[in-house]
Design an enzyme around this catalytic site. Structure first.
Site, PDB file in Angstrom:
ATOM      1  N   HIS A  82       0.828  -1.232   0.000  1.00  0.00           N
ATOM      2  CA  HIS A  82       0.000   0.000   0.000  1.00  0.00           C
ATOM      3  C   HIS A  82       0.858   1.277   0.000  1.00  0.00           C
ATOM      4  O   HIS A  82       0.487   2.278   0.613  1.00  0.00           O
ATOM      5  CB  HIS A  82      -0.963   0.021   1.193  1.00  0.00           C
ATOM      6  CG  HIS A  82      -1.956  -1.088   1.172  1.00  0.00           C
ATOM      7  ND1 HIS A  82      -3.166  -1.004   0.523  1.00  0.00           N
ATOM      8  CD2 HIS A  82      -1.917  -2.342   1.697  1.00  0.00           C
ATOM      9  CE1 HIS A  82      -3.833  -2.141   0.659  1.00  0.00           C
ATOM     10  NE2 HIS A  82      -3.085  -2.974   1.362  1.00  0.00           N
ATOM     11  N   ASN A 138     -10.396  -3.118   1.919  1.00  0.00           N
ATOM     12  CA  ASN A 138     -10.010  -3.069   0.513  1.00  0.00           C
ATOM     13  C   ASN A 138     -11.264  -2.807  -0.317  1.00  0.00           C
ATOM     14  O   ASN A 138     -12.371  -2.803   0.220  1.00  0.00           O
ATOM     15  CB  ASN A 138      -9.423  -4.429   0.088  1.00  0.00           C
ATOM     16  CG  ASN A 138      -7.952  -4.570   0.433  1.00  0.00           C
ATOM     17  OD1 ASN A 138      -7.225  -3.588   0.510  1.00  0.00           O
ATOM     18  ND2 ASN A 138      -7.512  -5.787   0.637  1.00  0.00           N
ATOM     19  N   TYR A 144       0.006  -4.966  11.677  1.00  0.00           N
ATOM     20  CA  TYR A 144      -0.176  -3.542  11.339  1.00  0.00           C
ATOM     21  C   TYR A 144       0.502  -2.625  12.357  1.00  0.00           C
ATOM     22  O   TYR A 144       1.332  -1.790  11.983  1.00  0.00           O
ATOM     23  CB  TYR A 144      -1.662  -3.205  11.133  1.00  0.00           C
ATOM     24  CG  TYR A 144      -2.108  -3.557   9.726  1.00  0.00           C
ATOM     25  CD1 TYR A 144      -2.044  -4.868   9.274  1.00  0.00           C
ATOM     26  CD2 TYR A 144      -2.549  -2.591   8.850  1.00  0.00           C
ATOM     27  CE1 TYR A 144      -2.415  -5.201   7.977  1.00  0.00           C
ATOM     28  CE2 TYR A 144      -2.929  -2.917   7.549  1.00  0.00           C
ATOM     29  CZ  TYR A 144      -2.862  -4.224   7.124  1.00  0.00           C
ATOM     30  OH  TYR A 144      -3.215  -4.547   5.845  1.00  0.00           O
TER      31      TYR A 144
END
Ligand code: NDP
Length: 488
Positions: free
Chosen positions: A56, A129, A339
């Site tokens: 990303h 997404n 994350y």
């Protein structure tokens, strides 16, 4: 302009006189070591880049507002959803996935759709997404999978053989592959696509009842996609097409909007569901689990500074607020860890103090110090718990009800029920949902991309993938074999 002129200063606030000429011995030089301003400029410039996101990397973002339009308080005690009309600010970052920061916006790729809701009880991140499913269902495969989207270690080129080799050896990817090679794999703009939370999450209500949910954020601009050839052409014409589209729309007041919906599955329904409800490669059919409208989101402000707000934005599926919880979804469980870990590496342990990541409410805890601590670091308050001095205490009203487990800890890889059905849902998508022209484009997109498979394993890889196409839909298998001139 009559605005009062500001003095030029160093980072330590010292006004100085010369910005363009270095301090020298005589007009021709050499340059003096003591020219601190020169050093500051050069040294800071050398440190401008922070690590690029490993996935990303190419993205854009905007601020806006989320409004609750329908009452779902029967499902969740989240304060945000306690009343119709409740609002909270949001920040949303859109991105492609595989390419580097300079790659083109119209690459065939899923699009990231990461939402941060600044609620009065902390930040809720829905890190989704534009597709409801994903290529893999186990986080242990993630780094391998992503490597195949990156560059060949030897040639440093994108490599269709790597890509299809991995996918054909991981048939659970079939559903996402089908979406990726439909025109939804090349959205016209970020405004013209849906966002999906993708994972199964839970919601917990005031009576401590837990249900499973999936989030669907549907565009009100309508779905609009590039065809494969149009997307290819745009890569050369304007690699920053989607960034430009969002900025221009918002700057002229044409604010994009989305409708948030949830799908709800009770614990009882989950036990009887045909597939594993926590499998990220499957959707829940709408006919069995209809969309329940929740709210609307509008994006209406482009950040004043891209690096400050977009590059430093850090979303984590682990950020859920009271009333919203996790599920057993293995990919979600992996992301809960990876994350925040990625953010600590990229931005440092204090990444949540960066303005775009900071919650609206006051943070009270016992984390202290570390690089780039820029708040008061807890001041003179105790840095341990329990203590006899401050008045911070855990509130048991935030306790989640227990989640019942029905299994033993073991290596389950050889006994995953229903997990071999990689084909039914993409088959429905191809044969029943797509129109004739969407099917035609999807076939052309597969053929065009698979023609790029080169090297000694070409035939083996193509045949293995064609086998999956045939299991998904004979029509698809026949069409792609014919397009590639391969006999099965
Ligand atoms: P429905 O007919 O109720 O839903 C079909 C869904 O497919 C719609 O949400 C539509 O989105 C979406 N869609 C249409 N074209 C594409 C495409 N090229 N790529 C991805 N999604 C597309 O059927 P079901 O719920 O029974 O699902 C049938 C199949 O549709 C699934 O197997 C799955 O492949 C796909 N799908 C299902 C979703 C779900 O959550 N149930 C979500 C998205 C896809 P839109 O309304 O925006 O046009």
């Amino acid at each position: 302009m009559s605005e009062k002129k500001k003095k030029l200063t160093t980072a330590s606030g010292i006004p100085y006189a010369k910005h363009e000429d270095s301090m020298t011995v005589g007009p021709r030089g050499p340059v003096l070591l003591q020219d601190y301003v020169l050093h500051e400029k050069m040294a800071h410039f050398n440190r401008e880049r922070i690590p690029e996101r490993v996935v990303h990397a190419k993205g854009t973002g905007a601020f806006g507002v989320f409004r609750v339009t329908h009452d779902i308080s029967r499902y969740t005690r989240a304060k945000l959803f306690s009343k119709v009309g409740n609002e909270c600010p949001v920040f949303v970052r859109f991105s492609t996935v595989g390419g580097e920061k300079g790659s083109a916006d119209t690459e065939r790729d899923p699009r990231g759709f990461a939402m941060k809701f600044y609620t009065e009880e902390g930040n809720w991140d829905l890190v989704g997404n534009n597709t409801p499913v994903f290529f893999i269902k186990d986080p242990k495969k993630f780094s391998d999978f992503i490597h195949t989207q990156k560059r060949n270690p030897k040639t440093n080129l994108k490599d269709a053989a790597m890509f299809w080799d991995f996918l054909s050896l991981n048939p659970e990817s079939m559903h996402q592959v089908m979406i990726l090679f439909s025109d939804r794999g090349t959205p016209y703009s970020y405004r013209n696509m849906n966002g999906y939370g993708s994972h199964t999450f839970s919601m917990i209500n005031d009576s401590d009842e837990r249900i499973w949910v999936k989030f669907h954020v549907k565009t009100r601009q309508g779905i609009k996609n590039f065809t494969g050839p149009e997307a290819e052409e745009m890569k050369g014409k304007d690699p920053d097409w989607a960034q430009g589209d969002l900025v221009k729309a918002i700057e002229k007041g044409d604010y994009p909007k989305w409708t948030m919906n949830i799908q709800v599955m009770t614990q009882g329904q989950a036990k009887k569901f045909k597939w594993n409800p926590f499998d990220l490669t499957k959707v829940w059919p709408h006919s069995d689990f209809p969309l329940v409208e929740v709210g609307e989101m509008e994006l209406n402000k482009i950040p004043e500074n891209y690096f400050r707000d977009v590059e430093q934005a850090a979303f984590a599926p682990s950020h859920v607020v009271d009333g919203i919880g996790y599920s057993f979804d293995k990919m979600l469980q992996g992301r809960l860890l990876s994350y925040p870990d990625a953010h600590r590496y990229r931005l440092g342990a204090n990444y949540e103090q960066i303005p775009v990541n900071r919650p609206l409410n006051k943070v009270n805890n016992y984390e202290r110090d570390a690089f780039m601590r820029v708040d008061d670091n807890g001041g003179g308050n105790p840095n341990y718990f329990p203590n006899s001095f401050d008045n911070i205490e855990p509130d048991h009203k935030y306790k989640e009800p227990p989640m019942k487990l029905e299994s033993d800890i073991a290596d389950w890889y050889d006994r995953n029920e229903n997990d071999d059905d990689h084909y039914t849902q993409p088959g429905i998508l191809f044969e029943k949902v797509m129109t004739d022209s969407e099917r035609k484009n999807t076939i052309n997109n597969f053929v065009g991309h698979m023609k790029g498979i080169a090297g000694p394993r070409r035939e083996e890889i193509i045949k293995r993938q064609l086998g999956h196409f045939y299991k998904t839909s004979k029509m698809l298998g026949d069409a792609v074999s014919e397009g590639l001139g391969v006999k099965m």
